[in-house]
Enzyme design. Sequence first.
Site, PDB file in Angstrom:
ATOM      1  N   LYS A 116     -16.642   2.400  10.186  1.00 44.65           N
ATOM      2  CA  LYS A 116     -15.466   1.635  10.667  1.00 44.65           C
ATOM      3  C   LYS A 116     -15.416   1.598  12.191  1.00 44.65           C
ATOM      4  O   LYS A 116     -14.997   0.606  12.786  1.00 44.65           O
ATOM      5  CB  LYS A 116     -14.175   2.253  10.126  1.00 44.65           C
ATOM      6  N   ASN A 167       0.847  -1.188   0.000  1.00 38.29           N
ATOM      7  CA  ASN A 167       0.000   0.000   0.000  1.00 38.29           C
ATOM      8  C   ASN A 167       0.876   1.229   0.000  1.00 38.29           C
ATOM      9  O   ASN A 167       2.006   1.171   0.465  1.00 38.29           O
ATOM     10  CB  ASN A 167      -0.825   0.055   1.294  1.00 38.29           C
ATOM     11  N   ASP A 180      -4.924  -5.357   2.675  1.00 42.15           N
ATOM     12  CA  ASP A 180      -6.131  -6.110   3.037  1.00 42.15           C
ATOM     13  C   ASP A 180      -6.042  -7.577   2.624  1.00 42.15           C
ATOM     14  O   ASP A 180      -6.650  -8.429   3.245  1.00 42.15           O
ATOM     15  CB  ASP A 180      -7.359  -5.468   2.382  1.00 42.15           C
ATOM     16  N   LYS A 236      10.786 -17.611  -8.555  1.00 43.65           N
ATOM     17  CA  LYS A 236      10.262 -16.490  -9.331  1.00 43.65           C
ATOM     18  C   LYS A 236       9.308 -17.007 -10.418  1.00 43.65           C
ATOM     19  O   LYS A 236       9.643 -17.967 -11.129  1.00 43.65           O
ATOM     20  CB  LYS A 236      11.435 -15.733  -9.959  1.00 43.65           C
ATOM     21  N   PHE A 276      -7.350   4.514  12.157  1.00 43.36           N
ATOM     22  CA  PHE A 276      -7.283   5.571  11.145  1.00 43.36           C
ATOM     23  C   PHE A 276      -8.140   5.134   9.969  1.00 43.36           C
ATOM     24  O   PHE A 276      -8.311   3.940   9.743  1.00 43.36           O
ATOM     25  CB  PHE A 276      -5.835   5.798  10.697  1.00 43.36           C
ATOM     26  N   PRO A 319      -5.592 -10.706   8.387  1.00 41.48           N
ATOM     27  CA  PRO A 319      -6.307 -10.417   9.635  1.00 41.48           C
ATOM     28  C   PRO A 319      -6.457  -8.911   9.799  1.00 41.48           C
ATOM     29  O   PRO A 319      -5.585  -8.152   9.373  1.00 41.48           O
ATOM     30  CB  PRO A 319      -5.386 -10.984  10.721  1.00 41.48           C
ATOM     31  N   ASP A 320      -7.555  -8.476  10.405  1.00 40.65           N
ATOM     32  CA  ASP A 320      -7.725  -7.046  10.709  1.00 40.65           C
ATOM     33  C   ASP A 320      -7.098  -6.799  12.080  1.00 40.65           C
ATOM     34  O   ASP A 320      -7.644  -7.215  13.115  1.00 40.65           O
ATOM     35  CB  ASP A 320      -9.209  -6.676  10.690  1.00 40.65           C
ATOM     36  N   ILE A 321      -5.955  -6.157  12.081  1.00 37.91           N
ATOM     37  CA  ILE A 321      -5.177  -5.989  13.321  1.00 37.91           C
ATOM     38  C   ILE A 321      -5.930  -5.097  14.310  1.00 37.91           C
ATOM     39  O   ILE A 321      -6.026  -5.397  15.502  1.00 37.91           O
ATOM     40  CB  ILE A 321      -3.783  -5.408  12.995  1.00 37.91           C
ATOM     41  N   LYS A 328     -15.285  -2.118  13.501  1.00 37.34           N
ATOM     42  CA  LYS A 328     -14.012  -2.595  14.068  1.00 37.34           C
ATOM     43  C   LYS A 328     -14.004  -2.562  15.598  1.00 37.34           C
ATOM     44  O   LYS A 328     -13.038  -2.991  16.219  1.00 37.34           O
ATOM     45  CB  LYS A 328     -12.855  -1.770  13.525  1.00 37.34           C
TER      46      LYS A 328
END
Length: 400
Positions: A341, A212, A280, A290, A327, A307-309, A345
């Site tokens: 969110k 990202n 994500d 390779k 954030f 995983p969503d930390i 969350k």
Amino acid sequence: MSDKRVLLIVGGGIAAYKCLELVRLLRKSGIAVRCILTKGGEAFVTPLSLAALSEDRVYQELFSLTDEAEMGHIQLSRSADLVVVAPATADLMARAANGLANDLATTALLATDKPVLMAPAMNVRMWNHPATQRNIATLAGDGISFVGPDEGAMACGEFGPGRMAEPAAIFVAIMERFTQEPVLDLPLKGRRALVTAGPTVEPIDPVRLITNRSSGKQGFAIAQALSALGAEVTLVAGPVALPTPPGVHRIDVETAIQMQAACQAALPTDVAICVAAVADWRPAEEGALKIKKGPDGPPAINLIENPDILAGLAAQGPNRPKLVIGFAAETNDVEAHARAKLTKKGCDWVIANDVTQPGVMGGEANTVLLVTHEGTERWDKAPKSDVAKLIANRIAKALT
Ligand code: CTP
């Protein structure tokens, strides 16, 4: 404090002018100050100013017949309870880190048996340079402590960390060493904080990855601001080219799975702030070899969800930080997405920014919304370091 003595080494940087105020503050509290002025320092302040304010003579030469006759450099280096270097320039720190003794200042630093406190001051690029960061790590390893540098606009016209701590802050750091206890009641003293920052990278094969956009600047600034308020900060950072803020414990990671493990290991904390731009998804399998171009065209990459930390930290049960902050980087309907969110969350606050605004991604400034269960606040555009200080102060208020 009338029995305390400081040996102040004034290096050659524009911040040397602030030393005059530092000498005045020290003398006002009854602390004796003796100054060594380097050649560079003399380009910015005069020996006469320092002598007048310190009410003592100023030492400048290593091989001066009169100086050595009156007080040898060994005795000078030990005549104080604390040696303070302000401004500690990149050059002075580099020489001290390497044990050079090619002028009176570095000889005194090498010869002293007293604690040393340095107040670094330099251009932001010089501060961020790996050589300077290496020297700081060496000096810290030798037991030298630091105050600052601050972040902000500099005399050279650039912006960032490198500005010398204000004389009042150096004075407080000196007093803390003499009294062995905090002079200021720092609001986050004794509190533990976890900050995630930067991107994560998810390997496709040994040479390719998914990531990202994230400079890590806002997260690093928050870690620094929390540390400045006395918190014990663990900063879990994805790959970024930023120096570790002073006093912060940094753990470098690459993937979301590694970031999650490092966060779990940092618990329990009083507050967790997830600033990282976590990927994500990750490739379901990382190829050991390779992937080569072939007749079948581009390969299909099978993605699985990371995983969503943040959500994981908010659902820790008894180990849940008292305050869990996320954030939200959004491109449209910023407040609505941020509020969604907050609920999804399970966190306490979401700090949202519109990443379509010029300069937010990778830049120095940020315009944020603070979305809580109580309502929404819109903060004015400000440098990321100021946004970080506002967030840290809010956290301090919420935890007390
Ligand atoms: N976050 C996290 N772990 C993830 C994804 C996001 O901890 N796997 C955290 C981020 O650090 C940030 C918050 O969740 O604090 C929101 O991140 P954002 O990318 O804005 O939202 P996503 O959850 O990824 O949702 P979407 O991409 O759909 O907007």
